[in-house]
Design an enzyme around this catalytic site. Structure first.
Site, PDB file in Angstrom:
ATOM      1  N   HIS A  52     -39.772  28.210  51.523  1.00  0.00           N
ATOM      2  CA  HIS A  52     -40.476  29.618  51.279  1.00  0.00           C
ATOM      3  C   HIS A  52     -39.939  31.063  51.564  1.00  0.00           C
ATOM      4  O   HIS A  52     -39.048  30.788  52.412  1.00  0.00           O
ATOM      5  CB  HIS A  52     -41.926  29.701  51.837  1.00  0.00           C
ATOM      6  CG  HIS A  52     -42.991  28.800  51.537  1.00  0.00           C
ATOM      7  ND1 HIS A  52     -44.307  28.499  51.568  1.00  0.00           N
ATOM      8  CD2 HIS A  52     -42.688  27.403  50.720  1.00  0.00           C
ATOM      9  CE1 HIS A  52     -44.625  27.641  51.085  1.00  0.00           C
ATOM     10  NE2 HIS A  52     -43.695  26.880  50.462  1.00  0.00           N
ATOM     11  N   GLU A  54     -40.564  33.202  53.770  1.00  0.00           N
ATOM     12  CA  GLU A  54     -40.860  33.573  55.212  1.00  0.00           C
ATOM     13  C   GLU A  54     -39.857  32.545  55.872  1.00  0.00           C
ATOM     14  O   GLU A  54     -39.190  32.890  56.814  1.00  0.00           O
ATOM     15  CB  GLU A  54     -42.054  33.401  55.612  1.00  0.00           C
ATOM     16  CG  GLU A  54     -43.338  33.974  54.902  1.00  0.00           C
ATOM     17  CD  GLU A  54     -43.889  33.384  53.692  1.00  0.00           C
ATOM     18  OE1 GLU A  54     -45.219  33.528  53.560  1.00  0.00           O
ATOM     19  OE2 GLU A  54     -43.127  32.593  52.976  1.00  0.00           O
ATOM     20  N   CYS A  82     -48.869  30.848  54.124  1.00  0.00           N
ATOM     21  CA  CYS A  82     -49.413  29.412  54.044  1.00  0.00           C
ATOM     22  C   CYS A  82     -49.605  28.986  55.341  1.00  0.00           C
ATOM     23  O   CYS A  82     -48.941  29.632  56.520  1.00  0.00           O
ATOM     24  CB  CYS A  82     -48.820  28.631  53.024  1.00  0.00           C
ATOM     25  SG  CYS A  82     -47.401  28.195  53.564  1.00  0.00           S
ATOM     26  N   CYS A  85     -46.089  28.082  56.976  1.00  0.00           N
ATOM     27  CA  CYS A  85     -45.268  29.123  57.470  1.00  0.00           C
ATOM     28  C   CYS A  85     -45.861  29.864  58.628  1.00  0.00           C
ATOM     29  O   CYS A  85     -45.158  30.391  59.475  1.00  0.00           O
ATOM     30  CB  CYS A  85     -45.058  30.265  56.256  1.00  0.00           C
ATOM     31  SG  CYS A  85     -44.067  29.810  54.877  1.00  0.00           S
TER      32      CYS A  85
END
Length: 175
Positions: A52, A54, A82, A85
């Site tokens: 992701h 992040e 999410c 993360c």
């Protein structure tokens, strides 16, 4: 530099993700007013469910600072993190999270849960949500709308290419 400025930088990275066929999410990390790391979604291209935006940015920041603790840093990300993360952000001791669009399906910074400020965890982040939210949400919405249209077109093409799928039954066809 303002939150809007840094979110614009994250939006540019989201566009880069979209160009690569990824869900358009971008992230930047800032320390003392200086950009130190950036990332964008790369799950598909890297075959990695943890890639992701992040995660990419935090990994880069940790390498640059030679420390997994990002205590004086702010993460700007175009979509609310999410749970994966959010947990990683808590463990990284990030000082502040700024996100654009809320995520009412998996958001873990206030939308469906608030992992980043959970009182029983050993660290809580300062959170600012909704920065350039309309721009961030519009990019995601357009991406998913386009993806749905592409899938629909592919199904229609498959139906016309595969004999019998789109043809009405004839009297000779067994029932």
């Amino acid at each position: 530099m303002t939150d809007q400025y840094w979110m614009q930088q994250a939006l540019q990275l989201a566009a880069k993700a979209e160009e690569a066929g990824e869900v358009p999410v971008g992230a930047v990390i800032v320390k003392d007013g200086v950009l130190i790391a950036e990332g964008y979604n790369q799950m598909i291209s890297l075959n990695d469910p943890s890639a992701h935006a992040e995660m990419q940015a935090v990994r880069q920041a940790g390498q640059l600072l030679q420390n997994y603790r990002l205590t004086d840093c702010t993460l700007y990300v175009t979509l609310e993190p999410c749970s994966m993360c959010a947990g990683m952000l808590v463990h990284s001791r990030l000082a502040r999270l700024v996100f654009g669009a809320s995520d009412y399906k998996t958001g873990s910074a206030g939308s469906i849960m608030n992992l980043v400020q959970h009182p029983q965890l050993n660290h809580q982040l300062e959170v600012t949500g909704g920065v350039l939210a309309d721009q961030c949400a519009a990019g995601l919405s357009a991406f998913f709308q386009r993806r749905r249209q592409e899938k629909k077109a592919a199904r229609q093409t498959a139906a016309t290419v595969v004999p019998g799928l789109s043809d009405p039954p004839t009297p000779d066809d067994p029932a």
